[in-house]
Scaffold this active site. Structure first.
Site, short mmCIF file in Angstrom:
data_model
loop_
_atom_site.label_atom_id
_atom_site.label_comp_id
_atom_site.label_asym_id
_atom_site.label_seq_id
_atom_site.Cartn_x
_atom_site.Cartn_y
_atom_site.Cartn_z
N LYS A 237 9.15 10.22 -14.77
CA LYS A 237 7.79 9.71 -14.63
C LYS A 237 7.11 10.42 -13.46
O LYS A 237 7.77 10.95 -12.58
CB LYS A 237 7.82 8.20 -14.41
CG LYS A 237 8.39 7.42 -15.61
CD LYS A 237 8.17 5.93 -15.42
CE LYS A 237 8.96 5.13 -16.44
NZ LYS A 237 8.77 3.68 -16.27
N THR B 286 16.88 5.40 -7.25
CA THR B 286 18.26 5.25 -7.72
C THR B 286 19.02 6.57 -7.57
O THR B 286 20.12 6.61 -7.01
CB THR B 286 18.29 4.81 -9.19
OG1 THR B 286 17.55 3.59 -9.31
CG2 THR B 286 19.70 4.58 -9.67
N ASP C 85 12.03 7.04 -12.19
CA ASP C 85 10.75 6.37 -11.98
C ASP C 85 10.29 6.71 -10.56
O ASP C 85 9.56 7.67 -10.36
CB ASP C 85 10.93 4.87 -12.22
CG ASP C 85 9.63 4.10 -12.07
OD1 ASP C 85 8.58 4.72 -11.83
OD2 ASP C 85 9.65 2.86 -12.18
N GLY D 273 12.63 7.46 -8.34
CA GLY D 273 13.69 8.37 -7.92
C GLY D 273 14.63 7.75 -6.90
O GLY D 273 15.58 8.38 -6.45
N ASP E 112 16.32 -0.29 -21.89
CA ASP E 112 16.08 -1.66 -22.35
C ASP E 112 14.95 -2.32 -21.59
O ASP E 112 14.55 -1.88 -20.52
CB ASP E 112 17.32 -2.51 -22.11
CG ASP E 112 17.50 -2.83 -20.63
OD1 ASP E 112 17.47 -1.88 -19.82
OD2 ASP E 112 17.63 -4.01 -20.26
N GLU F 133 21.17 10.59 -15.63
CA GLU F 133 20.24 9.46 -15.50
C GLU F 133 19.40 9.32 -16.77
O GLU F 133 19.12 10.30 -17.46
CB GLU F 133 19.30 9.71 -14.32
CG GLU F 133 19.62 8.88 -13.08
CD GLU F 133 19.11 7.45 -13.16
OE1 GLU F 133 19.18 6.81 -14.25
OE2 GLU F 133 18.65 6.94 -12.13
P1 XMP Z 1 13.96 4.51 -9.89
O1 XMP Z 1 12.64 3.93 -9.52
O2 XMP Z 1 15.05 4.17 -8.94
O3 XMP Z 1 14.30 3.82 -11.24
O4 XMP Z 1 13.87 6.00 -10.17
C1 XMP Z 1 15.30 4.29 -11.99
C2 XMP Z 1 15.94 3.21 -12.80
O5 XMP Z 1 15.00 2.19 -13.15
C3 XMP Z 1 15.08 1.87 -14.51
N1 XMP Z 1 13.81 2.21 -15.17
C4 XMP Z 1 13.49 1.91 -16.42
N2 XMP Z 1 14.19 1.28 -17.38
N3 XMP Z 1 12.36 1.58 -18.87
C5 XMP Z 1 13.61 1.14 -18.61
O6 XMP Z 1 14.23 0.59 -19.51
C6 XMP Z 1 11.61 2.21 -17.95
O7 XMP Z 1 10.47 2.61 -18.24
C7 XMP Z 1 12.21 2.38 -16.67
N4 XMP Z 1 11.76 2.98 -15.53
C8 XMP Z 1 12.77 2.85 -14.65
C9 XMP Z 1 16.22 2.68 -15.05
O8 XMP Z 1 17.36 1.88 -15.05
C10 XMP Z 1 16.42 3.80 -14.07
O9 XMP Z 1 17.77 4.21 -13.97
MG MG Z 2 19.09 2.80 -15.29
#
Ligand code: XMP
Ligand code: MG
Length: 188
Positions: A144, A120, A116, A118, A169, A112
């Site tokens: 994060k 995903t 963020d 978690g 991105d 990964e």
């Molecule tokens: P979750 O909340 O599911 O998010 O853990 C994971 C996915 O969200 C995208 N993500 C980001 N992409 N800058 C980015 O370019 C960021 O700060 C960011 N935070 C989350 C990312 O695709 C990740 O797999």
């Molecule tokens: Mg991603």
């Protein structure tokens, strides 16, 4: 030289540096060595190592990490969407797995870019639970503070800010940067 085409950090208009290129490189090498050691320690079960990169954000990390692991490995990718062009999570995760993917008996490492919430990674772990894999682990380059799902390997713990570069991105921009930068609210 090709290097001259790579933008210097802190150029006007470019995202400010959060993690410099040298630090990213060094940490990816360390992660690779640790993952290789752990995989070697499981040699008795002879499980094939499979890296499953999470597209699109983890494409660069996956490419560097597999070279740092320096072991024969299958490399494949999952597509996960939880973000559109916006910087906030949509809350739902859609996954696309390679149709031919056979993980039975394999040592699977989900790769990964950033945890963020978690969500995903949680959705990916749920989906892989019935795959018959011998081992399912995850590595994330960035984590994060509010992430509730863990990864066995973490590159950097970062503050809750929007990061770009090294594959990450905002609406398709900045993936090519060799460092991890961040976007302030006034930078687009
Ligand atoms: P979750 O909340 O599911 O998010 O853990 C994971 C996915 O969200 C995208 N993500 C980001 N992409 N800058 C980015 O370019 C960021 O700060 C960011 N935070 C989350 C990312 O695709 C990740 O797999
Ligand atoms: Mg991603």
């Amino acid at each position: 030289m090709a290097r001259e085409s790579i933008p210097e950090p802190d150029q006007p208009g470019y995202p400010p540096v959060l993690i410099p290129e040298v630090a990213v490189r060094r940490r990816v090498r360390e992660l690779g060595r640790g993952i290789a050691r752990a995989h070697d320690a499981r040699k008795q079960d002879d499980a094939q190592l499979v890296l499953l990169g999470v597209l699109n954000g983890a494409f660069m990390f996956t490419a560097d990490l597999v070279r740092a692991i320096d072991r024969p490995a299958i490399v494949d990718f999952i597509r996960a969407r939880s973000y559109g062009a916006a910087r906030a999570s949509s809350g739902t995760v859609t996954l696309e797995l390679p149709p031919e993917l056979d993980l039975a008996g394999k040592h699977v490492l989900v790769v990964e870019d950033v945890l963020d919430t978690g969500r995903t990674l949680g959705a990916i772990r749920d989906r892989l639970a019935a795959s018959g894999a011998a081992v399912i682990e995850a590595v994330t380059l960035l984590r994060k503070p509010k992430a509730t799902v863990g990864a066995e390997y973490i590159g950097f713990e970062i503050d809750d800010r929007f990061v770009v570069g090294y594959g990450l991105d905002e609406a398709g921009r900045w993936r090519h940067l060799p460092y991890v930068g961040y976007l302030d609210d006034d930078v687009r």
